[in-house]
Design a protein around this motif. Structure first.
Motif, PDB file in Angstrom:
ATOM      1  N   SER A 131       3.665 -30.662  27.706  1.00 12.99           N
ATOM      2  CA  SER A 131       2.560 -30.672  28.663  1.00 12.99           C
ATOM      3  C   SER A 131       1.389 -31.508  28.169  1.00 12.99           C
ATOM      4  O   SER A 131       0.749 -32.219  28.953  1.00 12.99           O
ATOM      5  N   SER A 132       1.087 -31.427  26.873  1.00 13.47           N
ATOM      6  CA  SER A 132      -0.026 -32.232  26.346  1.00 13.47           C
ATOM      7  C   SER A 132       0.321 -33.719  26.378  1.00 13.47           C
ATOM      8  O   SER A 132      -0.540 -34.553  26.657  1.00 13.47           O
ATOM      9  N   TRP A 133       1.581 -34.060  26.099  1.00 18.36           N
ATOM     10  CA  TRP A 133       2.016 -35.457  26.198  1.00 18.36           C
ATOM     11  C   TRP A 133       1.918 -35.951  27.640  1.00 18.36           C
ATOM     12  O   TRP A 133       1.420 -37.045  27.911  1.00 18.36           O
ATOM     13  N   ALA A 134       2.373 -35.101  28.582  1.00 17.56           N
ATOM     14  CA  ALA A 134       2.287 -35.467  30.001  1.00 17.56           C
ATOM     15  C   ALA A 134       0.829 -35.640  30.424  1.00 17.56           C
ATOM     16  O   ALA A 134       0.494 -36.553  31.201  1.00 17.56           O
ATOM     17  N   MET A 135      -0.053 -34.807  29.904  1.00 18.48           N
ATOM     18  CA  MET A 135      -1.463 -34.896  30.278  1.00 18.48           C
ATOM     19  C   MET A 135      -2.086 -36.188  29.750  1.00 18.48           C
ATOM     20  O   MET A 135      -2.886 -36.833  30.443  1.00 18.48           O
ATOM     21  N   VAL A 136      -1.719 -36.571  28.526  1.00 23.57           N
ATOM     22  CA  VAL A 136      -2.215 -37.836  27.967  1.00 23.57           C
ATOM     23  C   VAL A 136      -1.764 -39.003  28.840  1.00 23.57           C
ATOM     24  O   VAL A 136      -2.555 -39.903  29.170  1.00 23.57           O
ATOM     25  N   ILE A 137      -0.505 -39.000  29.237  1.00 21.88           N
ATOM     26  CA  ILE A 137       0.034 -40.068  30.085  1.00 21.88           C
ATOM     27  C   ILE A 137      -0.579 -40.020  31.477  1.00 21.88           C
ATOM     28  O   ILE A 137      -0.920 -41.050  32.070  1.00 21.88           O
ATOM     29  N   GLY A 138      -0.746 -38.800  32.003  1.00 17.34           N
ATOM     30  CA  GLY A 138      -1.235 -38.648  33.367  1.00 17.34           C
ATOM     31  C   GLY A 138      -2.686 -39.052  33.548  1.00 17.34           C
ATOM     32  O   GLY A 138      -3.062 -39.638  34.573  1.00 17.34           O
ATOM     33  N   ILE A 139      -3.524 -38.746  32.561  1.00 18.87           N
ATOM     34  CA  ILE A 139      -4.946 -39.088  32.664  1.00 18.87           C
ATOM     35  C   ILE A 139      -5.212 -40.489  32.131  1.00 18.87           C
ATOM     36  O   ILE A 139      -6.088 -41.206  32.635  1.00 18.87           O
ATOM     37  N   GLY A 140      -4.452 -40.878  31.122  1.00 23.20           N
ATOM     38  CA  GLY A 140      -4.608 -42.216  30.574  1.00 23.20           C
ATOM     39  C   GLY A 140      -5.168 -42.195  29.169  1.00 23.20           C
ATOM     40  O   GLY A 140      -6.127 -41.469  28.884  1.00 23.20           O
ATOM     41  N   THR A 141      -4.574 -42.969  28.295  1.00 28.36           N
ATOM     42  CA  THR A 141      -4.988 -42.974  26.894  1.00 28.36           C
ATOM     43  C   THR A 141      -6.398 -43.511  26.691  1.00 28.36           C
ATOM     44  O   THR A 141      -7.056 -43.193  25.695  1.00 28.36           O
ATOM     45  N   ASP A 142      -6.900 -44.322  27.622  1.00 30.74           N
ATOM     46  CA  ASP A 142      -8.221 -44.921  27.460  1.00 30.74           C
ATOM     47  C   ASP A 142      -9.367 -43.957  27.751  1.00 30.74           C
ATOM     48  O   ASP A 142     -10.468 -44.113  27.217  1.00 30.74           O
ATOM     49  N   THR A 143      -9.113 -42.973  28.623  1.00 32.13           N
ATOM     50  CA  THR A 143     -10.214 -42.118  29.091  1.00 32.13           C
ATOM     51  C   THR A 143     -10.061 -40.643  28.754  1.00 32.13           C
ATOM     52  O   THR A 143     -11.040 -39.895  28.833  1.00 32.13           O
ATOM     53  N   ILE A 144      -8.873 -40.180  28.388  1.00 27.99           N
ATOM     54  CA  ILE A 144      -8.643 -38.734  28.296  1.00 27.99           C
ATOM     55  C   ILE A 144      -9.488 -38.064  27.220  1.00 27.99           C
ATOM     56  O   ILE A 144      -9.966 -36.941  27.411  1.00 27.99           O
ATOM     57  N   VAL A 145      -9.693 -38.720  26.101  1.00 31.60           N
ATOM     58  CA  VAL A 145     -10.465 -38.082  25.030  1.00 31.60           C
ATOM     59  C   VAL A 145     -11.907 -37.856  25.474  1.00 31.60           C
ATOM     60  O   VAL A 145     -12.461 -36.753  25.322  1.00 31.60           O
ATOM     61  N   ALA A 146     -12.532 -38.865  26.024  1.00 32.36           N
ATOM     62  CA  ALA A 146     -13.922 -38.734  26.478  1.00 32.36           C
ATOM     63  C   ALA A 146     -14.027 -37.739  27.621  1.00 32.36           C
ATOM     64  O   ALA A 146     -14.947 -36.903  27.651  1.00 32.36           O
TER      65      ALA A 146
END
Length: 496
Positions: free
Chosen positions: A271-286
């Motif tokens: 689920s966390s991998w899917a969330m990273v892909i779904g939101i995008g690596t450029d913006t998910i952390v912020a």
């Protein structure tokens, strides 16, 4: 501890062939027919997977090691698996419930075992009361914001949930297990549906493996990531609490323990991998750092639609209810075990004649929870604050108990020298788990304020509280050894 190991079955008579037990007064002990999946879904309910999905994954992404969260969950799952090797080996050798309480007593002695029991009981009570507060807040938001109902105080919803949980806790465990199984199936289906849709669509810019890059795994605050990752596995130790009510416990308990850990590790990593892909690596952390819960719910709306978001909101409420019910049942059985051992009043150890449940211990759990929550409300405590503080510090103390239990496995098998248990199960795996848990405990102690979302002063007070409970248990045990040796011998029901 040598003098502790000669307790005969006459202290705690067991009718082994019938599978039933009785205390001196002849009261029937707990028994039941819980299978592997009954226990697994009860553990998952305690863990509240949907709450982890909505409230924890993005917290670790935003404040932990960012894109490397899937590996954090896999690593935490591996550590729990190492712990489970010794934990399940103990479960096959000790035919008594109590989990932390029983195992620490067997390995490290009655005084420390009783101290651990006090820590565990208060931890579960904290988690229960905090969960009730969060549940009330969630039901309030559902009725008001989604269903368009009246804006009632959160504690009214909490009160209703407490009544329902108390009633269900009164009856035999199989009833609760069936209800929890239904709720958990819906939760898991919803989470997996999100994962599959995201991976099927390719997320924002296609499926990628950036989460597994070494530079991302060790990015940000790896300490906080490890700490929160381990907390997300809380509750799996409860498999041993239901030993008396399990079908063929020597097989059921180990299978349920391994399966629960594997399911949680796989589900959270995917689920966390899917969330990273779904939101995008450029913006998910912020985005996750700015609004963890909003980010999680926002990505659900994008990939599953607004109607599904409403469904997720409903399931979040049922998830918290399921967690309340599971935590109530675990807490009640701790009170029951301590009452059987005469640390608490004997009256609380009575088992219902027809439901074969610890009904008095369950009622005591409800009363204690009600009094504690009422005190928080009178003291103007906010539901969100109560949840963060009580559940956060409860998770911290559970890490301490995991560490003590892992050490007790090594001590127990070094003392008994059981030839049927391999060196891997008796020494290597639990030693590795102890080392990992020691690191986690140090990290937790350094970051308690972050865990509870409060001040360092409050964190220091709560750390002192749990260390004080540990010391209190040791002192009480030593007093009992001097003044009530018959009660002292009963601590942990060590029939070894």
């Amino acid at each position: 501890m040598a003098q502790d190991s000669d307790i005969a079955l006459s202290v705690n008579p067991v009718v082994a062939r019938s599978g039933q037990t009785a205390d001196e007064g002849g009261a029937t002990r707990l028994r039941g027919h819980m299978g592997v999946f009954d226990i697994v879904f009860t553990v998952l309910a305690f863990n509240a997977p949907l709450s982890v999905f909505v409230g924890f994954i993005t917290v670790i992404i935003g404040f932990g090691n960012g894109l490397g969260v899937p590996v954090t969950y896999l690593g935490a799952g591996l550590l729990m698996m190492l712990f489970a090797v010794g934990f399940t080996a103990m479960s096959r050798r000790l035919p008594n419930p109590g989990a932390f309480y029983a195992y620490i007593t067997a390995g490290l002695g009655r005084p420390l075992g009783l101290g651990a029991a006090f820590v565990a009981l208060v931890s579960y009570l904290f988690i229960l009361v905090g969960g009730y507060a969060f549940g009330g807040l969630s039901w309030q938001a559902l009725v008001r914001d989604v269903l368009g109902g009246p804006d009632l105080p959160w504690y009214l919803y909490t009160g209703l949930v407490m009544v329902i949980v108390g009633v269900l806790g009164y009856f035999r465990i199989q009833l609760s297990a069936r209800i929890l199984t239904v709720f958990m199936c819906f939760e898991i289906v919803a989470i997996v549906a999100y994962d599959l849709v995201v991976l099927g669509r390719g997320g924002v810019s296609g499926v990628n493996l950036e989460s597994f890059a070494p530079s991302n795994i060790v990015s940000g605050s790896i300490g906080l990531a490890v700490l929160f990752g381990i907390v997300c596995f809380s509750g799996f130790e409860a498999t041993a609490v239901f030993r008396e009510e399990a079908r063929d416990p020597e097989r059921t308990i180990p299978r349920a323990t391994y399966l629960a850990i594997a399911l949680m590790a796989g589900l959270y990593a995917l689920s966390s991998w899917a969330m990273v892909i779904g939101i995008g690596t450029d913006t998910i952390v912020a985005d996750s750092a700015a609004d963890p819960t909003g980010t999680a719910l926002g990505t659900v709306a994008v990939y599953l639609g607004t109607i599904s978001l409403d469904v997720i909101t409903v399931l979040l409420c049922t998830s918290i209810f399921a967690a309340n019910l599971a935590t109530h049942n675990v807490t009640g059985r701790y009170i029951y075990s301590l009452s059987v051992d005469r640390i608490f009043p004997k009256a609380l150890s009575v088992v219902h004649k027809t439901e074969v449940s610890p009904h008095r211990a369950s009622i005591a759990t409800s009363v204690i929870s009600l009094v504690a929550l009422a005190g928080c409300i009178v003291g103007k405590g906010e539901a969100t604050t109560l949840y963060a503080v009580l559940v956060g510090i409860g998770g911290y103390s559970l890490i301490l108990l995991l560490l003590l239990t892992s050490l007790s496995v090594v001590a127990y098998f070094r003392r008994t020298g059981d030839p049927e248990v391999t060196l891997w199960r008796s020494l290597v795996a639990p030693s590795l788990a102890s080392a990992g848990l020691l690191v986690a405990f140090v990290l937790a102690t350094q970051n308690v304020a972050a865990m509870i979302g409060g001040s360092q002063g409050m964190a220091d007070f709560l750390i002192g509280l749990f260390l004080g409970l540990l010391v209190l248990g040791v002192v009480v045990a030593l007093v009992l050894r001097s003044r009530r040796p018959d009660v002292y011998r009963r601590i942990g029901r060590q029939d070894i």
